[in-house]
Motif scaffolding. Structure first.
Motif, PDB file in Angstrom:
ATOM      1  N   TYR A  70      -4.132   5.639   0.187  1.00 27.05           N
ATOM      2  CA  TYR A  70      -3.770   4.988   1.310  1.00 27.05           C
ATOM      3  C   TYR A  70      -4.169   4.374   2.434  1.00 27.05           C
ATOM      4  O   TYR A  70      -3.979   3.624   3.078  1.00 27.05           O
ATOM      5  CB  TYR A  70      -1.903   5.601   1.373  1.00 27.05           C
ATOM      6  CG  TYR A  70      -1.510   4.691   2.451  1.00 27.05           C
ATOM      7  CD1 TYR A  70      -0.941   3.610   2.229  1.00 27.05           C
ATOM      8  CD2 TYR A  70      -0.540   5.902   3.326  1.00 27.05           C
ATOM      9  CE1 TYR A  70       0.037   3.505   3.546  1.00 27.05           C
ATOM     10  CE2 TYR A  70       0.151   5.436   4.399  1.00 27.05           C
ATOM     11  CZ  TYR A  70       0.757   3.581   4.443  1.00 27.05           C
ATOM     12  OH  TYR A  70       1.252   3.128   5.221  1.00 27.05           O
ATOM     13  N   ALA A 123       0.890  -1.448  -0.170  1.00 25.21           N
ATOM     14  CA  ALA A 123       0.067  -0.234  -0.316  1.00 25.21           C
ATOM     15  C   ALA A 123       0.832   1.145   0.146  1.00 25.21           C
ATOM     16  O   ALA A 123       0.417   2.243  -0.711  1.00 25.21           O
ATOM     17  CB  ALA A 123      -0.834  -0.569   0.836  1.00 25.21           C
ATOM     18  N   VAL A 130      -2.892  -3.782  -3.897  1.00 23.64           N
ATOM     19  CA  VAL A 130      -3.184  -4.362  -3.127  1.00 23.64           C
ATOM     20  C   VAL A 130      -3.419  -5.464  -2.891  1.00 23.64           C
ATOM     21  O   VAL A 130      -3.586  -6.548  -2.455  1.00 23.64           O
ATOM     22  CB  VAL A 130      -3.943  -3.445  -1.835  1.00 23.64           C
ATOM     23  CG1 VAL A 130      -3.785  -4.625  -0.537  1.00 23.64           C
ATOM     24  CG2 VAL A 130      -2.911  -1.982  -0.919  1.00 23.64           C
TER      25      VAL A 130
END
Length: 440
Positions: free
Chosen positions: A284, A150, A339
């Motif tokens: 994020y 991430a 991710v």
């Protein structure tokens, strides 16, 4: 003592910056250059894009397979990346340096211009495929775990947004002063400089090179059997189409819908892409909190909603406000897929005992890059229905055509993407998300 820059997220992000500046200039302005400026028919442009995708369907998976099988003391990906650099730069220049004698054929049958465009497109996309397949394979290979991925993805997308800003907002200034050919030389030089700096600080993990590769049929059989892989990339292909439409339709939207001069297009593009740079940090944090799957779904929903204001915008001011809103949705889609994609590749490695980032990146890249065909077909269908053919023959209502293409079509595509995303199922999904949270 090894340099802290070796395999750092910041140096990896610099590689994205290097590739995205010319790639975004291509994505945003190749249609405008060939269709509106040079007068290539929209049908011919769509045909060229379709022919490219047939070639892309073959070369992308093969490139990924060959990359995974490469064994050198420098790594699996670096030799391919170094080899593709000069070809990418040269063909990018070729794309935007159409000779006057070739461009003049648009006023007659346009076939010479079509052949120039088709040949340049195939060569450029081939070089691009080599670079993107090998670069994309590095992220899950270099960074393990949801947290590191991430972070790397957020930094990468920050660099990408800076590159998109340059590739979109600065490009009109460059081609106004230097011409499209001069712009292409400037971006090719920037690409080579930044890409070489990235590669100098790349060191691939030795354990990936030591694993024996799977045979050809087995490698693709395992990939094609992965249900979640297909659902993930199919959903992303519709969302990626929206990225392409936003980038390539903005110059048309500014001219025909907002009625602003070409010199102000940079301001409109900046309104979309400048806010994305800080907003990737917001996404994020969302990805850390929700985990890969839930944050990805949320990003798709938000992206669809954010495209609605573009339908109602009027003038430069309204366009800027709508651009800021859509920038928030765009930031989410840029950060969250990395991710979940890394998790898919990790699960495959647990099953097969091999790291196969190249094959997964290549096959997934083809699925998502098929969005180029969806984008081209949307452009052609809406253009034909509402009478837009080219800059020479814009038809009776080009404003409505480009409001559809910039807003309503993206909303519809993202609705499909969200629906597909709910077909993704992962055993222990909730437990995995909780584990991710505890690790962070």
């Amino acid at each position: 003592m090894p340099s802290k820059r070796i395999n750092s997220s910041w140096m990896y992000g610099l590689g994205m910056f290097a590739m995205m500046v010319p790639s975004q200039a291509f994505l945003s302005f190749y249609s405008y250059y060939y269709v509106d400026k040079l007068g290539l028919g929209i049908g011919m442009a769509t045909l060229a894009r379709s022919i490219y995708l047939i070639w892309d369907a073959v070369n992308q998976p093969l490139l990924g397979y060959w990359s995974d099988r490469t064994r050198t003391r420098f790594g699996r990906r670096k030799p391919w990346l170094y080899g593709a650099l000069p070809a990418f730069a040269a063909v990018f220049i070729l794309l935007f340096s159409v000779p006057e004698s070739v461009a003049a054929t648009a006023a007659t049958d346009g076939m010479e211009l079509f052949y120039w465009f088709l040949a340049s497109l195939i060569l450029f996309e081939t070089a691009s495929s080599v670079i993107w397949v090998n670069y994309g394979a590095l992220l899950p290979e270099l960074y393990s775990g949801a947290d590191k991925r991430a972070k790397a993805s957020a930094i990468q997308q920050g660099f990408q947004m800076l590159a998109i800003l340059i590739g979109t907002a600065v490009t009109p200034i460059l081609f106004k002063n230097l011409g499209f050919g001069g712009m292409s030389y400037a971006y090719a030089a920037l690409f080579l400089l930044c890409m070489l700096a990235f590669l100098r600080h790349l060191q691939e993990p030795p354990e990936a090179r030591s694993q024996p590769p799977l045979p050809f049929i087995a490698a693709f059989r395992e990939t094609l059997r992965n249900r979640n892989f297909w659902i993930f990339h199919l959903a992303n292909s519709f969302a990626q189409t929206v990225n392409g439409l936003l980038s390539s339709m903005i110059p048309f939207y500014a001219k025909y819908a907002l009625g602003i001069p070409e010199g102000q297009v940079s301001l409109l593009l900046a309104s979309i892409f400048v806010p994305v740079i800080p907003l990737v940090a917001v996404w994020y944090l969302i990805a850390r909190r929700l985990g890969g799957l839930r944050s990805w779904r949320l990003a798709l929903v938000v992206y669809g909603i954010s495209a609605v204001p573009l339908w109602f915008a009027e003038g430069l001011g309204g366009g800027i406000v709508a651009g800021i809103v859509v920038g928030f949705g765009l930031a989410g889609f840029l950060v969250t897929p990395a991710v979940l994609n890394g998790r898919i590749i990790d699960q495959d490695a647990e099953k097969t005992g091999r790291r196969r980032e190249g094959v997964y990146t290549a096959v997934g890249g083809f699925v998502t890059r098929s969005s180029g065909l969806i984008s081209a077909l949307a452009f052609w269908i809406v253009g034909m229905l509402l009478g837009y053919s080219s800059g020479i023959d814009p038809g009776p209502n080009p404003e409505l055509a480009f409001r559809w293409l910039i807003s309503l079509v993206p909303v519809g595509l993202l609705a499909v993407s969200v629906a597909i995303s709910f077909m993704y199922r992962e055993e222990g999904e909730g437990a995995d998300d909780k584990k991710t949270d505890s690790q962070l």
